[in-house]
Design a protein around this motif. Structure first.
Motif, PDB file in Angstrom:
ATOM      1  N   LYS A  44       6.814   0.119  -8.260  1.00  0.00           N
ATOM      2  CA  LYS A  44       5.249   0.156  -8.879  1.00  0.00           C
ATOM      3  C   LYS A  44       4.486   1.234  -8.268  1.00  0.00           C
ATOM      4  O   LYS A  44       3.502   2.245  -8.173  1.00  0.00           O
ATOM      5  CB  LYS A  44       3.931  -1.241  -8.666  1.00  0.00           C
ATOM      6  CG  LYS A  44       2.718  -1.240  -9.524  1.00  0.00           C
ATOM      7  CD  LYS A  44       2.535  -2.618  -9.690  1.00  0.00           C
ATOM      8  CE  LYS A  44       0.950  -2.189 -10.090  1.00  0.00           C
ATOM      9  NZ  LYS A  44       0.423  -3.275 -10.139  1.00  0.00           N
ATOM     10  N   HIS A  45       4.462   1.057  -6.783  1.00  0.00           N
ATOM     11  CA  HIS A  45       3.636   1.883  -5.143  1.00  0.00           C
ATOM     12  C   HIS A  45       4.367   3.319  -4.817  1.00  0.00           C
ATOM     13  O   HIS A  45       4.375   3.923  -3.971  1.00  0.00           O
ATOM     14  CB  HIS A  45       3.585   1.259  -4.691  1.00  0.00           C
ATOM     15  CG  HIS A  45       2.448  -0.015  -5.209  1.00  0.00           C
ATOM     16  ND1 HIS A  45       1.348   0.492  -5.815  1.00  0.00           N
ATOM     17  CD2 HIS A  45       2.664  -1.264  -5.207  1.00  0.00           C
ATOM     18  CE1 HIS A  45       0.573  -1.085  -5.925  1.00  0.00           C
ATOM     19  NE2 HIS A  45       1.887  -1.695  -5.653  1.00  0.00           N
ATOM     20  N   SER A  46       5.698   3.953  -5.053  1.00  0.00           N
ATOM     21  CA  SER A  46       6.951   4.377  -4.764  1.00  0.00           C
ATOM     22  C   SER A  46       8.071   4.936  -5.405  1.00  0.00           C
ATOM     23  O   SER A  46       8.716   4.984  -6.626  1.00  0.00           O
ATOM     24  CB  SER A  46       6.892   4.048  -3.107  1.00  0.00           C
ATOM     25  OG  SER A  46       8.141   2.646  -3.497  1.00  0.00           O
ATOM     26  N   VAL A  47       7.791   6.041  -5.249  1.00  0.00           N
ATOM     27  CA  VAL A  47       9.375   7.372  -5.688  1.00  0.00           C
ATOM     28  C   VAL A  47       9.963   7.869  -4.572  1.00  0.00           C
ATOM     29  O   VAL A  47       9.093   8.312  -3.570  1.00  0.00           O
ATOM     30  CB  VAL A  47       8.288   8.456  -6.715  1.00  0.00           C
ATOM     31  CG1 VAL A  47       9.366   9.612  -7.010  1.00  0.00           C
ATOM     32  CG2 VAL A  47       7.332   7.849  -7.852  1.00  0.00           C
ATOM     33  N   LEU A  48      11.131   7.986  -5.081  1.00  0.00           N
ATOM     34  CA  LEU A  48      12.255   9.029  -3.756  1.00  0.00           C
ATOM     35  C   LEU A  48      12.410   9.861  -4.135  1.00  0.00           C
ATOM     36  O   LEU A  48      12.465  10.056  -5.733  1.00  0.00           O
ATOM     37  CB  LEU A  48      13.012   7.307  -3.297  1.00  0.00           C
ATOM     38  CG  LEU A  48      14.195   7.468  -3.875  1.00  0.00           C
ATOM     39  CD1 LEU A  48      14.895   7.901  -3.557  1.00  0.00           C
ATOM     40  CD2 LEU A  48      14.101   5.906  -2.797  1.00  0.00           C
ATOM     41  N   ASN A  49      12.978  10.909  -3.552  1.00  0.00           N
ATOM     42  CA  ASN A  49      13.836  12.356  -4.193  1.00  0.00           C
ATOM     43  C   ASN A  49      15.243  11.636  -3.629  1.00  0.00           C
ATOM     44  O   ASN A  49      15.897  11.552  -2.760  1.00  0.00           O
ATOM     45  CB  ASN A  49      13.168  13.159  -3.003  1.00  0.00           C
ATOM     46  CG  ASN A  49      14.705  14.121  -4.002  1.00  0.00           C
ATOM     47  OD1 ASN A  49      15.230  14.440  -4.106  1.00  0.00           O
ATOM     48  ND2 ASN A  49      14.008  15.328  -2.843  1.00  0.00           N
ATOM     49  N   LEU A  76       9.601  11.214   0.104  1.00  0.00           N
ATOM     50  CA  LEU A  76       9.281  10.244  -0.201  1.00  0.00           C
ATOM     51  C   LEU A  76       7.514   9.808  -0.609  1.00  0.00           C
ATOM     52  O   LEU A  76       7.221  10.731   0.452  1.00  0.00           O
ATOM     53  CB  LEU A  76       9.770   9.109   0.993  1.00  0.00           C
ATOM     54  CG  LEU A  76       8.364   7.969   0.309  1.00  0.00           C
ATOM     55  CD1 LEU A  76       9.385   7.010  -1.366  1.00  0.00           C
ATOM     56  CD2 LEU A  76       8.327   6.685   0.946  1.00  0.00           C
ATOM     57  N   ALA A  77       7.452   9.077  -1.740  1.00  0.00           N
ATOM     58  CA  ALA A  77       5.758   9.325  -2.344  1.00  0.00           C
ATOM     59  C   ALA A  77       5.641   7.991  -2.341  1.00  0.00           C
ATOM     60  O   ALA A  77       6.182   7.761  -3.302  1.00  0.00           O
ATOM     61  CB  ALA A  77       5.504  10.440  -3.812  1.00  0.00           C
ATOM     62  N   GLU A  78       3.919   7.428  -1.689  1.00  0.00           N
ATOM     63  CA  GLU A  78       4.577   6.076  -2.149  1.00  0.00           C
ATOM     64  C   GLU A  78       2.640   5.928  -1.161  1.00  0.00           C
ATOM     65  O   GLU A  78       1.977   6.485  -1.186  1.00  0.00           O
ATOM     66  CB  GLU A  78       4.501   5.468  -0.516  1.00  0.00           C
ATOM     67  CG  GLU A  78       4.604   4.022  -0.236  1.00  0.00           C
ATOM     68  CD  GLU A  78       5.249   3.832   0.906  1.00  0.00           C
ATOM     69  OE1 GLU A  78       6.926   2.902   0.752  1.00  0.00           O
ATOM     70  OE2 GLU A  78       5.468   3.820   1.911  1.00  0.00           O
ATOM     71  N   VAL A  79       2.078   4.545  -2.228  1.00  0.00           N
ATOM     72  CA  VAL A  79       1.150   4.083  -2.249  1.00  0.00           C
ATOM     73  C   VAL A  79       0.414   3.793  -1.444  1.00  0.00           C
ATOM     74  O   VAL A  79       1.139   2.532  -1.426  1.00  0.00           O
ATOM     75  CB  VAL A  79      -0.217   3.475  -4.180  1.00  0.00           C
ATOM     76  CG1 VAL A  79      -1.416   3.382  -4.178  1.00  0.00           C
ATOM     77  CG2 VAL A  79       0.317   5.284  -5.490  1.00  0.00           C
ATOM     78  N   GLN A  80      -0.501   3.954  -0.616  1.00  0.00           N
ATOM     79  CA  GLN A  80      -1.164   2.990   0.541  1.00  0.00           C
ATOM     80  C   GLN A  80      -2.583   2.647   0.246  1.00  0.00           C
ATOM     81  O   GLN A  80      -3.219   3.615   0.675  1.00  0.00           O
ATOM     82  CB  GLN A  80      -0.531   3.098   1.873  1.00  0.00           C
ATOM     83  CG  GLN A  80       1.164   3.303   2.224  1.00  0.00           C
ATOM     84  CD  GLN A  80       1.176   4.113   3.416  1.00  0.00           C
ATOM     85  OE1 GLN A  80       0.175   4.039   3.988  1.00  0.00           O
ATOM     86  NE2 GLN A  80       2.812   3.401   3.688  1.00  0.00           N
ATOM     87  N   ALA A  81      -3.263   1.823  -0.070  1.00  0.00           N
ATOM     88  CA  ALA A  81      -4.359   1.321  -0.745  1.00  0.00           C
ATOM     89  C   ALA A  81      -4.623   2.373  -1.840  1.00  0.00           C
ATOM     90  O   ALA A  81      -3.775   1.927  -3.019  1.00  0.00           O
ATOM     91  CB  ALA A  81      -5.464   2.031   0.724  1.00  0.00           C
ATOM     92  N   ALA A  82      -5.844   2.884  -1.589  1.00  0.00           N
ATOM     93  CA  ALA A  82      -6.223   4.567  -2.813  1.00  0.00           C
ATOM     94  C   ALA A  82      -6.321   5.643  -2.574  1.00  0.00           C
ATOM     95  O   ALA A  82      -5.942   6.852  -3.198  1.00  0.00           O
ATOM     96  CB  ALA A  82      -7.203   4.550  -2.661  1.00  0.00           C
ATOM     97  N   THR A  83      -4.192   5.580  -1.302  1.00  0.00           N
ATOM     98  CA  THR A  83      -4.714   7.063  -0.914  1.00  0.00           C
ATOM     99  C   THR A  83      -2.609   7.348  -0.991  1.00  0.00           C
ATOM    100  O   THR A  83      -2.070   6.185  -0.953  1.00  0.00           O
ATOM    101  CB  THR A  83      -4.872   7.744   0.248  1.00  0.00           C
ATOM    102  OG1 THR A  83      -5.976   6.948   0.748  1.00  0.00           O
ATOM    103  CG2 THR A  83      -4.273   8.218   0.984  1.00  0.00           C
ATOM    104  N   LEU A  84      -2.706   8.447  -2.078  1.00  0.00           N
ATOM    105  CA  LEU A  84      -1.239   8.534  -1.643  1.00  0.00           C
ATOM    106  C   LEU A  84      -0.595   9.394  -1.121  1.00  0.00           C
ATOM    107  O   LEU A  84      -1.046  10.225  -0.454  1.00  0.00           O
ATOM    108  CB  LEU A  84      -0.612   9.714  -3.206  1.00  0.00           C
ATOM    109  CG  LEU A  84       0.461   9.714  -3.420  1.00  0.00           C
ATOM    110  CD1 LEU A  84       1.613   8.746  -4.058  1.00  0.00           C
ATOM    111  CD2 LEU A  84       0.606  10.943  -4.373  1.00  0.00           C
TER     112      LEU A  84
END
Length: 151
Positions: free
Chosen positions: A105-110, A65-73
């Protein structure tokens, strides 16, 4: 899906012309176009991810998973979490794989790490992933996810 081959001597076999005909551009048409866009594009087995203090080499198959939290990926892998300032969009472009699906809007999963989906409130869903990770699937992205799953 139907297919047909037509021979045209003026079109080189090294650069064929593909025409997709359908009633509208949805469902399998969109999936087929995505597949053709990535056909013969070599998928990286390992991608470098820049952290504040080093460059980490990550095997793409280990990304859950890739997820944006605040300004950090936050890039969650089977081995841990890698934090970067890279944008989610840029990471997805570099991954270049249909196995990675945007679910909000903030995440992509495998998809290779997706275990199950549960209905949530307001048409949203919750995705259960390997390593006991969970993420919300926004109702805006549910249809795309279902298409990628072939449902």
């Amino acid at each position: 899906m139907h297919q047909r081959f037509e021979q045209h001597s003026e079109i080189p076999s090294t650069d064929p012309l593909v025409i997709i005909q359908a009633a509208d551009q949805a469902g399998q048409v969109t999936a087929l176009q995505d597949y053709l866009d990535h056909f013969q594009v070599r998928q990286p087995g390992i991608i470098p991810i820049k952290t504040p203090d080093r460059l980490v080499m990550v095997k793409t198959t280990t990304i859950i998973l890739a997820e944006v939290q605040a300004a950090t990926l936050m890039v969650y892998t089977v081995d841990g979490v890698v934090e970067t300032r890279e944008t989610l969009r840029h990471l997805v472009e570099r991954l270049g794989s249909p196995d990675f699906v945007q679910v909000s809007k903030h995440s992509v999963l495998n998809l290779d790490h997706l275990l199950s989906l549960e209905d949530s409130f307001s048409g949203n869903m919750t995705a259960a992933l390997t390593n006991q990770l969970k993420t919300a699937v926004s109702r805006k992205y549910v249809k795309l996810l279902m298409q990628r799953l072939g449902i």
